[in-house]
Design a protein around this motif. Structure first.
Motif, PDB file in Angstrom:
ATOM      1  N   ALA A 175       0.836  -1.208   0.000  1.00 13.35           N
ATOM      2  CA  ALA A 175       0.000   0.000   0.000  1.00 13.35           C
ATOM      3  C   ALA A 175       0.868   1.255   0.000  1.00 13.35           C
ATOM      4  O   ALA A 175       0.557   2.240  -0.690  1.00 13.35           O
ATOM      5  CB  ALA A 175      -0.928  -0.009   1.213  1.00 13.35           C
ATOM      6  N   ARG A 176       1.968   1.229   0.764  1.00 17.02           N
ATOM      7  CA  ARG A 176       2.873   2.395   0.805  1.00 17.02           C
ATOM      8  C   ARG A 176       3.514   2.624  -0.562  1.00 17.02           C
ATOM      9  O   ARG A 176       3.566   3.758  -1.051  1.00 17.02           O
ATOM     10  CB  ARG A 176       3.951   2.180   1.871  1.00 17.02           C
ATOM     11  N   VAL A 177       4.020   1.559  -1.165  1.00 16.37           N
ATOM     12  CA  VAL A 177       4.666   1.699  -2.471  1.00 16.37           C
ATOM     13  C   VAL A 177       3.663   2.192  -3.513  1.00 16.37           C
ATOM     14  O   VAL A 177       3.988   3.039  -4.351  1.00 16.37           O
ATOM     15  CB  VAL A 177       5.293   0.366  -2.917  1.00 16.37           C
ATOM     16  N   TYR A 178       2.435   1.675  -3.436  1.00 15.55           N
ATOM     17  CA  TYR A 178       1.407   2.109  -4.393  1.00 15.55           C
ATOM     18  C   TYR A 178       1.160   3.612  -4.274  1.00 15.55           C
ATOM     19  O   TYR A 178       1.151   4.334  -5.283  1.00 15.55           O
ATOM     20  CB  TYR A 178       0.109   1.349  -4.161  1.00 15.55           C
ATOM     21  N   LYS A 179       0.956   4.102  -3.046  1.00 12.73           N
ATOM     22  CA  LYS A 179       0.640   5.520  -2.838  1.00 12.73           C
ATOM     23  C   LYS A 179       1.814   6.422  -3.214  1.00 12.73           C
ATOM     24  O   LYS A 179       1.649   7.401  -3.940  1.00 12.73           O
ATOM     25  CB  LYS A 179       0.253   5.761  -1.373  1.00 12.73           C
ATOM     26  N   VAL A 180       2.993   6.083  -2.718  1.00 16.35           N
ATOM     27  CA  VAL A 180       4.172   6.909  -2.999  1.00 16.35           C
ATOM     28  C   VAL A 180       4.504   6.858  -4.484  1.00 16.35           C
ATOM     29  O   VAL A 180       4.805   7.886  -5.110  1.00 16.35           O
ATOM     30  CB  VAL A 180       5.372   6.446  -2.149  1.00 16.35           C
ATOM     31  N   GLY A 181       4.442   5.663  -5.069  1.00 13.54           N
ATOM     32  CA  GLY A 181       4.730   5.529  -6.495  1.00 13.54           C
ATOM     33  C   GLY A 181       3.757   6.310  -7.348  1.00 13.54           C
ATOM     34  O   GLY A 181       4.148   6.957  -8.338  1.00 13.54           O
ATOM     35  N   LEU A 182       2.453   6.283  -6.995  1.00 18.47           N
ATOM     36  CA  LEU A 182       1.457   7.025  -7.756  1.00 18.47           C
ATOM     37  C   LEU A 182       1.703   8.528  -7.665  1.00 18.47           C
ATOM     38  O   LEU A 182       1.544   9.250  -8.653  1.00 18.47           O
ATOM     39  CB  LEU A 182       0.055   6.693  -7.242  1.00 18.47           C
ATOM     40  N   GLU A 183       2.134   8.990  -6.500  1.00 19.60           N
ATOM     41  CA  GLU A 183       2.423  10.415  -6.353  1.00 19.60           C
ATOM     42  C   GLU A 183       3.575  10.844  -7.255  1.00 19.60           C
ATOM     43  O   GLU A 183       3.531  11.924  -7.868  1.00 19.60           O
ATOM     44  CB  GLU A 183       2.742  10.748  -4.895  1.00 19.60           C
ATOM     45  N   TRP A 184       4.622  10.019  -7.352  1.00 17.17           N
ATOM     46  CA  TRP A 184       5.748  10.401  -8.212  1.00 17.17           C
ATOM     47  C   TRP A 184       5.388  10.256  -9.687  1.00 17.17           C
ATOM     48  O   TRP A 184       5.871  11.029 -10.529  1.00 17.17           O
ATOM     49  CB  TRP A 184       6.995   9.592  -7.864  1.00 17.17           C
ATOM     50  N   LEU A 185       4.528   9.302 -10.030  1.00 18.53           N
ATOM     51  CA  LEU A 185       4.024   9.217 -11.398  1.00 18.53           C
ATOM     52  C   LEU A 185       3.205  10.460 -11.738  1.00 18.53           C
ATOM     53  O   LEU A 185       3.341  11.042 -12.826  1.00 18.53           O
ATOM     54  CB  LEU A 185       3.163   7.964 -11.572  1.00 18.53           C
ATOM     55  N   ASN A 186       2.356  10.872 -10.804  1.00 19.15           N
ATOM     56  CA  ASN A 186       1.562  12.081 -11.015  1.00 19.15           C
ATOM     57  C   ASN A 186       2.462  13.311 -11.130  1.00 19.15           C
ATOM     58  O   ASN A 186       2.201  14.216 -11.938  1.00 19.15           O
ATOM     59  CB  ASN A 186       0.568  12.271  -9.866  1.00 19.15           C
ATOM     60  N   ALA A 187       3.516  13.349 -10.318  1.00 18.00           N
ATOM     61  CA  ALA A 187       4.446  14.481 -10.374  1.00 18.00           C
ATOM     62  C   ALA A 187       5.083  14.575 -11.756  1.00 18.00           C
ATOM     63  O   ALA A 187       5.170  15.659 -12.349  1.00 18.00           O
ATOM     64  CB  ALA A 187       5.519  14.332  -9.300  1.00 18.00           C
ATOM     65  N   ALA A 188       5.532  13.421 -12.288  1.00 17.56           N
ATOM     66  CA  ALA A 188       6.142  13.414 -13.622  1.00 17.56           C
ATOM     67  C   ALA A 188       5.125  13.801 -14.683  1.00 17.56           C
ATOM     68  O   ALA A 188       5.428  14.563 -15.611  1.00 17.56           O
ATOM     69  CB  ALA A 188       6.725  12.036 -13.918  1.00 17.56           C
ATOM     70  N   SER A 189       3.892  13.303 -14.538  1.00 19.20           N
ATOM     71  CA  SER A 189       2.850  13.605 -15.510  1.00 19.20           C
ATOM     72  C   SER A 189       2.505  15.087 -15.536  1.00 19.20           C
ATOM     73  O   SER A 189       2.339  15.690 -16.604  1.00 19.20           O
ATOM     74  CB  SER A 189       1.596  12.781 -15.198  1.00 19.20           C
ATOM     75  N   THR A 218       7.950  -3.994  -6.557  1.00 19.32           N
ATOM     76  CA  THR A 218       6.584  -3.776  -6.080  1.00 19.32           C
ATOM     77  C   THR A 218       5.937  -2.607  -6.809  1.00 19.32           C
ATOM     78  O   THR A 218       4.751  -2.652  -7.161  1.00 19.32           O
ATOM     79  CB  THR A 218       6.581  -3.512  -4.560  1.00 19.32           C
ATOM     80  N   PHE A 219       6.714  -1.564  -7.085  1.00 20.81           N
ATOM     81  CA  PHE A 219       6.212  -0.413  -7.848  1.00 20.81           C
ATOM     82  C   PHE A 219       5.768  -0.850  -9.237  1.00 20.81           C
ATOM     83  O   PHE A 219       4.686  -0.475  -9.717  1.00 20.81           O
ATOM     84  CB  PHE A 219       7.295   0.649  -7.946  1.00 20.81           C
TER      85      PHE A 219
END
Length: 320
Positions: A175-189, A218-219
């Motif tokens: 769950a942590r990797v999902y949330k943090v990873g999504l935030e950095w994907l959104n940041a790049a987007s 996991t990401f």
């Protein structure tokens, strides 16, 4: 307007814990001699992504960035982020130094706490400022194995720190990797959506995350790439990251408001370790030891000849 941004994931260099096949997790172990060689090779390759800054006309002062031809086929990083654990931080700091030329001012290292949901805002704020920042993100830490830290087959290995407690469950870690990873994907987007600056119309936003093997795998499982581009020397599947292995994704742009779904991504580098092509482990087990700056070469393991022996020469005059 930018067509995409790039998100690159890098695993840390080899440690003594890796060589002993331990569950390292949040505990740390020293980088090996071979691991330091990996870091050096990684830094040399990333140094080709530096930017050269030239000053424009005196009446209309502007700074124009010209990207040096990169051996990685990647643009210069605009933001480097790393796990706070020593092995990842040491790897990230080497990349950060390599990518900061004498003409380009480093924005320094930021260790301020990152609030949940703030990573896209942080990336946008830093992107508008000069210099190359290095941000420490606790969300990139490896899984906490609790009492299983520094164990192999459930047995603690002497000489390594002991873990305590139950650690982080597999569900909580995912769950942590999902949330943090999504935030950095959104940041790049979001950065990819931002209009390019007038002074630097060809630059591509590039976020580099330096983390850990399990975090990266996991990401990639939580956020599978929309497409995978077959690149020369790259596999068609997603392998576990090797030490200093790199995964790069093109993240397609969208507006800051459209963050309810995962961005469209294209994986074009999968466990890229071409920078290690000429890095060989020293024979005799020397490369397996912890790195010591005083013993960086094989010759340092042998005693130097005495001063008198060094000065001895058959051409010197004999004493009368």
């Amino acid at each position: 307007m930018q067509q995409y941004a790039i998100l690159t994931l890098i695993r840390h260099a080899e440690t003594t814990g890796n060589l002993n096949r331990l569950l390292q997790g949040v505990t740390d172990s020293p980088v090996t001699v071979f691991g330091q060689a990996q870091i050096d090779a990684l830094a040399r390759t990333w140094s080709t992504t530096r930017t050269v800054t030239a000053q424009g006309a005196a009446d209309d002062v502007k700074f124009v960035k010209e990207a040096v031809v990169s051996k990685l086929d990647l643009p210069p990083p605009t933001l480097i982020v790393c796990s706070p654990i020593g092995r990842a931080r040491k790897t990230a700091e080497a990349v950060h130094r390599a990518c900061t030329s004498t003409e380009q001012q480093s924005a320094g290292i930021s260790e301020d706490a990152i609030a949940e949901g703030s990573r896209a805002t942080l990336a946008s704020d830093l992107h508008s400022k000069p210099g190359l920042p290095l941000v420490i993100d606790p969300g990139l830490k490896e899984k906490d194995f609790g009492w299983k830290e520094s164990t192999r087959g459930g047995v603690h290995v002497a000489g390594f720190p002991k873990g305590h407690g139950n650690g982080e469950s597999r569900t909580d870690f995912a769950a942590r990797v999902y949330k943090v990873g999504l935030e950095w994907l959104n940041a790049a987007s979001v950065l990819g959506f931002s209009p390019s600056s007038e002074a630097d119309p060809t630059s591509v936003p590039h976020i580099v995350l330096v983390s850990h093997g399990m975090w990266i795998s996991t990401f990639l499982s939580a956020h599978p790439p929309t497409t995978i581009t077959q690149a020369m020397g790259q596999p068609t599947y997603l392998p576990f990251a090797a030490n200093t292995g790199m995964f790069s994704l093109k993240v397609h742009p969208r507006t800051p408001e459209a963050v309810t779904t995962r961005p469209v991504t294209e994986l074009f580098k999968a466990n890229d370790i071409r920078h290690l092509e000429h890095v060989k482990r020293q024979k005799g087990g020397i490369g397996r030891g912890a790195f010591d700056s005083k013993q960086t070469k094989l010759s340092s393991f042998f005693a130097k000849p005495a001063k008198e022996e060094q000065e001895a020469s058959p051409t010197k005059k004999r004493k009368m």
